[in-house]
Design an enzyme around this catalytic site. Structure first.
Site, mmCIF file in Angstrom:
data_model
loop_
_atom_site.group_PDB
_atom_site.id
_atom_site.type_symbol
_atom_site.label_atom_id
_atom_site.label_comp_id
_atom_site.label_asym_id
_atom_site.label_seq_id
_atom_site.Cartn_x
_atom_site.Cartn_y
_atom_site.Cartn_z
ATOM 1 N N SER A 59 2.335 9.507 -1.823
ATOM 2 C CA SER A 59 3.159 8.886 -2.872
ATOM 3 C C SER A 59 2.739 7.464 -3.220
ATOM 4 C CB SER A 59 4.626 8.890 -2.440
ATOM 5 O OG SER A 59 5.162 10.192 -2.512
ATOM 6 N N LYS A 62 1.701 6.868 -6.699
ATOM 7 C CA LYS A 62 2.714 6.706 -7.750
ATOM 8 C C LYS A 62 2.644 5.315 -8.383
ATOM 9 C CE LYS A 62 6.325 9.994 -6.247
ATOM 10 N NZ LYS A 62 5.696 10.745 -5.155
ATOM 11 N N SER A 119 11.240 7.925 -4.766
ATOM 12 C CA SER A 119 9.892 8.497 -4.709
ATOM 13 C C SER A 119 9.863 9.855 -5.394
ATOM 14 C CB SER A 119 9.406 8.622 -3.259
ATOM 15 O OG SER A 119 8.007 8.791 -3.212
ATOM 16 N N LYS A 227 5.449 0.420 -2.025
ATOM 17 C CA LYS A 227 5.600 1.871 -2.023
ATOM 18 C C LYS A 227 5.108 2.482 -0.720
ATOM 19 C CE LYS A 227 6.902 5.559 -4.158
ATOM 20 N NZ LYS A 227 7.244 6.116 -2.826
#
Length: 391
Positions: A59, A62, A119, A227
């Site tokens: 993730s 992202k 997320s 993140k």
């Protein structure tokens, strides 16, 4: 080899350090498979390990989807109130979710929160389709933009980081991307510090931001992004940033065995980066570094300075072992224009190499008139004669 027309004059200054690659100066032994730690203000790489190896980013990739959305906001293609449709593909996405449904029309602001805090894989697909029509087209745009941003070890197959062959990023690229977003989108970057979001009260278990450093509040520094990521193949990773006074660090960890190991390693790296390095102002903007002799000018000397001043990063215990030189040709031939690059400030830290900052003229020095040139030439010849006699 460049010919030197004039003798080199080197002035040793009792100063500290300029930005350098500091990994050899003070080491940090990380348990992460790959890591990259960067001091933003000075442009110093504090530590790197397998930093350019392309790895599954989970993730953490992202961030590129968010970057594309932030750029669309800045370009005026969308606003925070722009509503995007939800496809069946987005609705059916697995893993971490924002829990949008086909009847929903989430706004850009809601999707930003859903991607950063929850997320949401579904939110990423919504953004991809909203901006590019299909996720596949969006991935092609991500790759094109990554090349423009200098992300040389990144390739995107989807918008969410869902495991897929060829979907890779290096920790160096992730850190560069994070730094770009912090510096270019400061008003949007504030969203990364938000700790909770629950779209229409549908989020059953992951309404809280998974960044383990947010709200840590140890009194020394404050984390404000960015993140986390986790898949079985990628392990546990984190793109983080923290501030202490006017210092900011960006760091990336990948390939840790558990979320607790990720949290512990992230905190230790932040503590190390702030405690083992101190930032000082070596040369304030506009301050003179040296007075250089001028040959055949209306003035016999010119002040040398830097364009923006010099902010320095000092490794712990290195203050007494650092040297700096103002290096320039002497005398400097007139005419000289303010802003001309006339030399360099060269700083050396044992074990960490050297760094250079350009020295520029602080003012104009026009060429002297005929009588001035004749006087200067006579003085120069006289000095040479004295030097020859002394030898």
């Amino acid at each position: 080899m460049r010919a030197r027309l004039f003798p080199i004059l080197s002035i040793i200054l009792a100063v500290l350090a300029l930005p350098v690659r500091a990994q050899d100066a003070i080491s940090f032994d990380t348990n992460a498979r790959a890591a990259w730690v960067y001091d933003v203000a000075t442009g110093t790489v504090l530590m790197e390990k397998n930093a350019d190896e392309p790895l599954p980013p989970a993730s953490m990739s992202k961030l590129m989807t968010l970057n594309m959305l932030f750029e669309a906001l800045h370009d005026g293609r969308v606003t925070m109130d722009t509503a995007f449709p939800v496809s069946v593909k987005a609705w059916k996405m697995g893993g971490s979710k924002m829990f949008v449904e086909p009847a929903d029309r989430p706004t850009v602001e809601e999707l930003i929160h859903g991607i950063i805090i929850n997320s949401g894989n579904d939110a990423c697909v919504v953004v991809a389709e909203g901006l590019a029509g299909t996720e596949e087209a969006f991935a092609r745009q991500m790759n094109e933009r990554a090349t423009q941003l200098g992300l040389t070890n990144s390739h995107f197959v989807n918008a969410s980081g869902w495991p897929a062959p060829g979907h890779e990023m290096s920790v160096h690229d992730l850190g560069m991307l994070a730094t770009h977003m912090i510096e270019d989108f400061p008003e949007l970057y504030e969203n990364f510090a938000l700790t909770e979001y629950n779209y229409k009260n549908r989020v059953p278990s992951n309404a809280n931001n998974r960044n383990p450093l947010l709200g840590l509040g140890n009194g020394e520094w404050t984390a404000d992004g960015l993140k986390t990521g986790h898949t079985e193949e990628a392990g546990y990773g984190l793109v983080g940033s923290a501030v202490q006074g006017d210092r900011r660090i960006v760091f990336v960890l990948a390939g840790l065995p558990s979320d607790s190991a990720r949290a512990q390693e992230a905190e230790q790296i932040a503590n190390w980066a702030f405690r083992q390095f101190t930032m000082k102002t070596l040369v304030p903007k506009g301050e003179t570094v040296a007075q250089a002799p001028v040959w055949l000018g209306t003035s016999g000397r010119v002040a040398l300075t830097t364009r923006e001043g010099v902010r320095v990063l000092i490794p712990a215990g290195q203050q007494e072992s650092v040297t700096a030189e103002a290096v320039y040709r002497s005398p400097l031939p007139a005419p000289i224009a303010a802003g001309d690059h006339l030399g360099d400030l060269v700083v050396t830290i044992p074990g960490a190499g050297e760094a250079k900052t350009p020295l520029i003229a602080a003012s104009d020095v026009p060429e002297a008139g005929f009588l001035g040139r004749m006087k200067g030439a006579a003085m120069r010849l006289g000095q040479r004669a004295m030097d020859a006699a002394g030898s």
